[in-house]
Design a protein around this motif. Sequence first.
Motif, PDB file in Angstrom:
ATOM      1  N   LYS A  37      43.819  10.794  82.665  1.00 17.11           N
ATOM      2  CA  LYS A  37      43.878   9.661  81.893  1.00 17.11           C
ATOM      3  C   LYS A  37      45.158  10.531  80.720  1.00 17.11           C
ATOM      4  N   ASP A  38      44.215  11.304  79.963  1.00 16.84           N
ATOM      5  CA  ASP A  38      45.253  11.940  79.199  1.00 16.84           C
ATOM      6  C   ASP A  38      46.787  12.759  79.209  1.00 16.84           C
ATOM      7  N   TYR A  39      45.905  13.652  80.592  1.00 16.88           N
ATOM      8  CA  TYR A  39      47.233  14.406  81.121  1.00 16.88           C
ATOM      9  C   TYR A  39      48.607  13.459  81.758  1.00 16.88           C
ATOM     10  N   GLY A  68      38.696  11.239  82.307  1.00 19.17           N
ATOM     11  CA  GLY A  68      39.273  10.522  80.481  1.00 19.17           C
ATOM     12  C   GLY A  68      40.225  11.968  80.241  1.00 19.17           C
ATOM     13  N   LYS A  69      39.591  12.739  80.644  1.00 15.52           N
ATOM     14  CA  LYS A  69      40.994  14.508  80.668  1.00 15.52           C
ATOM     15  C   LYS A  69      42.344  14.325  81.317  1.00 15.52           C
ATOM     16  N   ARG A 107      50.193  11.695  78.501  1.00 22.03           N
ATOM     17  CA  ARG A 107      51.145  12.307  77.617  1.00 22.03           C
ATOM     18  C   ARG A 107      52.227  12.877  79.023  1.00 22.03           C
TER      19      ARG A 107
END
Length: 518
Positions: A264-266, A261-262, A269
């Motif tokens: 994919k967020d990176y 999850g972390k 962005r």
Amino acid sequence: MSFRPEKGEASDASDSEDEYVRRANRLVARWSGTRQSVPDRSQLQGEVRRRADDAPRCRVEVLGRHILEPQREVPVMDRCEVLVVGAGPAGLSAALSARRAGADVLLLERYGCFGGTITTVGMETLGWYRYEGTEDCEGIGREMERVAERMGGTTKWPYNDSDCLDAEKFKLVADTLIKESGVRPLLHIWVVEVLVNSENNIYGVITESKSGRQAILASRVVDCTGDADIAHLAGCEYSVMDKSNGMGVTTVFNAVNVDVGKFKDYTARNPATYKDWSRTWQQTTSGKEENLKSPYLQSEFEKAAQAGVIPQDKLRHFGGSWSALSEAGEATNLNLVHQKGVDPTCVRSLTNAEMEGRQNVVHALDALRHTVPGFENAKLRNFAMTVGTRDSRKIMGTYNLTGEDVCNQARFEDAVGIFPEFIDGYNILILPTTGRFFQVPFGCMVPKTGPDNLLVAGRSVAGDRVSHAAMRNMMACTVTGQAAGVAAAVSIQQKRRTREVDITHVQKELRRQGVRLG
């Protein structure tokens, strides 16, 4: 001292009581230090054997830098109509299609699994190019993807409609396809020589394996080794790119303990596009590719080098694509570690590449942990079984594909399949977003010189650098593999040499098998 159970303690069955007593007495004897009896030594060491006195031996004569092997008899291991050497995407397609066309087929593979670049290198995409507008091929390659999906062995590729294959699960997918087909497989076997008769027909091969040096006789041979090994041994003409100008090799690796999850967020962005691929080399595109999203990491390694996490002089080895992510925190098909100047046909060069590649993976993981959110606690799950190679030998065919052909929708009377306008290699990237495609000619699989009844499929088909950047892709390899397998089977039915097969009958059988020809 002997032990007998109290009344009622033993089983009702007398044989159970006897076994109970025997085991109890053995334990008491051990405790008391009584010397134990052991089985006869012959039962412990197995049957003693040695080579038969009349077995052929290689008593050699040393002649400077060479040795002279004496003539010896080689036992015939097996016979078949169509022999396929190499069980990657091309070889699997060739074997399955020849069998479906009615031939008796043997499939040889040097590793312990089928799948080639998918399973041994860990490249988990037969086709990753399916952005909107793609006109794709059909046939056994697409069938492999559908079977993998039914068996729970696929996930979605990050930014388009392509599928990621689970490389480990694909071993079972390939096993299933082979078992159901009637193809006769042999793993852990290597071809070391070819057999050619006085009429210039290839009629078999010499193999080496744990079973020794043996011959396999065949009416037709399809070379799907990726390096044109059989064509080379048979004396066919081929071209080979100087290693300083060839495409690099890759050490693919997989990681665990990734916070998906972390990560994919990176990437959401900090989206990468194909324009970013030009950060480290001069890339040619048609322009339409540059703004498409790509699962690409490069600047992250530059930051790690600046921070001293990885050696600055090794930075050129790092950068590339990520692919499948799992809910279990796995990141597989990490195509991030590369080397130039490797000769895939030289054992010393390959040895150095394997060892250097693994050490560079350690550096790559250090960089990811330091720089990429989500990878802070990542650990190595595994290295690929072998480095991934992209080009070596290419046969000289009765027709040599050109960059003009693959970039301008070429059409051929001897077409045996199609492939979208997808070119990836030699600093060229063109994605098939406009519906354009070219036909694949049978002639690029037929060696111009050398023995008859030999066909070549996969990345070794005839062509120049630009056409190779298209035909080396795994889905393209399934197209030539299926065509070569069908042509070999049809030529047997027609009692013609492979270079003289009636192409209309080959095309008819390919259509029956669901191949798209135009």
